[in-house]
Scaffold this motif. Structure first.
Motif, PDB file in Angstrom:
ATOM      1  N   HIS A  34       1.005  -1.233  -0.044  1.00 48.71           N
ATOM      2  CA  HIS A  34       0.226  -0.012  -0.082  1.00 48.71           C
ATOM      3  C   HIS A  34       0.406   1.249   0.409  1.00 48.71           C
ATOM      4  O   HIS A  34       2.255   0.426   0.962  1.00 48.71           O
ATOM      5  N   ILE A  35       0.551   2.175  -0.764  1.00 46.84           N
ATOM      6  CA  ILE A  35       1.283   3.381  -0.802  1.00 46.84           C
ATOM      7  C   ILE A  35       0.485   3.572   0.175  1.00 46.84           C
ATOM      8  O   ILE A  35      -0.063   3.863   0.672  1.00 46.84           O
TER       9      ILE A  35
ATOM     10  N   LEU B 269       3.375  10.264   4.624  1.00 45.07           N
ATOM     11  CA  LEU B 269       3.638  10.537   5.244  1.00 45.07           C
ATOM     12  C   LEU B 269       3.114  12.276   6.006  1.00 45.07           C
ATOM     13  O   LEU B 269       3.348  13.118   5.088  1.00 45.07           O
ATOM     14  N   THR B 270       3.132  12.641   7.140  1.00 40.63           N
ATOM     15  CA  THR B 270       3.057  14.007   8.122  1.00 40.63           C
ATOM     16  C   THR B 270       4.027  14.310   8.870  1.00 40.63           C
ATOM     17  O   THR B 270       4.356  13.843   9.742  1.00 40.63           O
ATOM     18  N   THR B 271       4.858  15.379   7.928  1.00 41.75           N
ATOM     19  CA  THR B 271       5.446  16.320   9.136  1.00 41.75           C
ATOM     20  C   THR B 271       5.003  17.340   9.052  1.00 41.75           C
ATOM     21  O   THR B 271       4.241  18.653   8.777  1.00 41.75           O
TER      22      THR B 271
ATOM     23  N   PRO C  46       1.081  21.618   8.312  1.00 40.78           N
ATOM     24  CA  PRO C  46       1.226  19.501   8.003  1.00 40.78           C
ATOM     25  C   PRO C  46       2.081  19.735   6.722  1.00 40.78           C
ATOM     26  O   PRO C  46       1.308  20.513   6.570  1.00 40.78           O
ATOM     27  N   HIS C  47       2.815  18.801   6.548  1.00 40.57           N
ATOM     28  CA  HIS C  47       2.896  18.917   5.012  1.00 40.57           C
ATOM     29  C   HIS C  47       2.919  16.994   4.751  1.00 40.57           C
ATOM     30  O   HIS C  47       3.416  16.356   5.755  1.00 40.57           O
ATOM     31  N   VAL C  48       2.330  16.566   4.282  1.00 39.38           N
ATOM     32  CA  VAL C  48       1.240  15.259   3.647  1.00 39.38           C
ATOM     33  C   VAL C  48       1.890  14.932   2.062  1.00 39.38           C
ATOM     34  O   VAL C  48       1.516  15.897   1.773  1.00 39.38           O
ATOM     35  N   THR C  49       2.664  13.800   2.899  1.00 35.90           N
ATOM     36  CA  THR C  49       3.070  13.398   1.072  1.00 35.90           C
ATOM     37  C   THR C  49       2.870  12.434   1.232  1.00 35.90           C
ATOM     38  O   THR C  49       2.901  11.025   2.072  1.00 35.90           O
ATOM     39  N   PRO C  50       2.717  11.599  -0.384  1.00 40.97           N
ATOM     40  CA  PRO C  50       3.070   9.758   0.026  1.00 40.97           C
ATOM     41  C   PRO C  50       4.110   9.738  -0.377  1.00 40.97           C
ATOM     42  O   PRO C  50       4.958   9.540  -1.008  1.00 40.97           O
ATOM     43  N   VAL C  51       4.051   8.311   0.264  1.00 34.62           N
ATOM     44  CA  VAL C  51       6.042   7.460   0.524  1.00 34.62           C
ATOM     45  C   VAL C  51       5.373   6.363   0.534  1.00 34.62           C
ATOM     46  O   VAL C  51       4.004   5.901   0.575  1.00 34.62           O
ATOM     47  N   GLY C  52       6.207   5.017   0.130  1.00 35.59           N
ATOM     48  CA  GLY C  52       6.229   3.867   0.415  1.00 35.59           C
ATOM     49  C   GLY C  52       6.702   4.278   2.161  1.00 35.59           C
ATOM     50  O   GLY C  52       7.663   4.469   2.736  1.00 35.59           O
ATOM     51  N   VAL C  53       6.639   3.094   3.057  1.00 29.46           N
ATOM     52  CA  VAL C  53       6.607   2.244   4.670  1.00 29.46           C
ATOM     53  C   VAL C  53       7.211   1.413   5.111  1.00 29.46           C
ATOM     54  O   VAL C  53       5.905   0.573   4.359  1.00 29.46           O
ATOM     55  N   THR C  54       8.260   1.247   5.273  1.00 30.28           N
ATOM     56  CA  THR C  54       7.659  -0.342   6.159  1.00 30.28           C
ATOM     57  C   THR C  54       8.237  -0.318   7.494  1.00 30.28           C
ATOM     58  O   THR C  54       8.469   0.454   8.326  1.00 30.28           O
ATOM     59  N   TYR C  55       7.532  -1.315   8.102  1.00 27.28           N
ATOM     60  CA  TYR C  55       7.322  -0.991   9.490  1.00 27.28           C
ATOM     61  C   TYR C  55       8.243  -2.449  10.217  1.00 27.28           C
ATOM     62  O   TYR C  55       7.797  -3.146   9.631  1.00 27.28           O
ATOM     63  N   ASP C  56       9.005  -2.382  11.142  1.00 31.96           N
ATOM     64  CA  ASP C  56       9.528  -3.026  11.938  1.00 31.96           C
ATOM     65  C   ASP C  56       9.413  -2.433  13.223  1.00 31.96           C
ATOM     66  O   ASP C  56       9.770  -2.696  14.347  1.00 31.96           O
TER      67      ASP C  56
ATOM     68  N   VAL D 280       2.292   8.163  10.093  1.00 33.33           N
ATOM     69  CA  VAL D 280       2.625   7.834   8.429  1.00 33.33           C
ATOM     70  C   VAL D 280       1.223   6.964   8.233  1.00 33.33           C
ATOM     71  O   VAL D 280       0.782   6.321  10.251  1.00 33.33           O
ATOM     72  N   CYS D 281       0.178   6.804   7.204  1.00 31.61           N
ATOM     73  CA  CYS D 281      -0.905   6.418   7.288  1.00 31.61           C
ATOM     74  C   CYS D 281      -0.921   5.670   5.773  1.00 31.61           C
ATOM     75  O   CYS D 281      -0.641   6.325   5.184  1.00 31.61           O
ATOM     76  N   GLN D 282      -1.609   4.575   6.426  1.00 30.36           N
ATOM     77  CA  GLN D 282      -2.156   3.554   5.262  1.00 30.36           C
ATOM     78  C   GLN D 282      -3.532   3.172   5.046  1.00 30.36           C
ATOM     79  O   GLN D 282      -4.379   3.059   6.111  1.00 30.36           O
TER      80      GLN D 282
END
Length: 137
Positions: free
Chosen positions: A20-21, A24-26, A33-43, A78-80
């Motif tokens: 899923h894309i 990221l909100t920074t 807020p700045h929101v942009t699409p990203v790839g995220v991995t969760y560990d 980060v949200c999906q």
């Protein structure tokens, strides 16, 4: 619904392993807020989320600006979502430039997104030390 960042249930973790894309909100320097699409991995074992990106991106500039004000890290999320399922991870972000950490993050990205990103000498890693997880996945 709150989830334990380090011990998510199987459904939550499975959702984060699907392709899923995410967003990221920074925080911008003015606090908006700045929101942009990203790839995220969760560990969950490490309590980290990772995002590979270009060192010249706005998201990296935002994290670095927030770090200058608070060395604990930039407050980010980060949200999906997929249909009615959603999951959000929140935490403190830093920018990492160590080649071995970036290589590890690229491997994790390639596994989740089933494609290896093109080489990029300007690649950095946004590493998020997670403090909260929520969702309905």
């Amino acid at each position: 619904m709150a989830t334990d960042v380090r011990k998510p249930d199987d459904a939550y973790l499975s959702f984060w392993r699907e392709r899923h894309i995410c967003t990221l909100t920074t925080p911008r320097p003015d606090g908006s807020p700045h929101v942009t699409p990203v790839g995220v991995t969760y560990d969950p074992e490490a309590g980290l989320a990772r995002i590979i990106c270009n060192k010249n991106s706005r998201k990296v500039a935002n994290v670095l600006a927030a770090l200058a004000a608070d060395p604990a890290g930039a407050r980010v999320a980060v949200c999906q979502l997929a249909g009615k399922r959603w999951a959000t991870l929140e935490g403190r972000a830093v920018v990492r430039t160590e080649p071995e950490l970036i290589a590890d993050a690229v491997e994790r990205y390639a596994e989740r997104y089933q494609r290896t990103p093109a080489p990029n000498p300007d690649r950095v890693l946004i590493e998020i030390r997670l403090t909260r997880a929520m969702g309905n996945a």
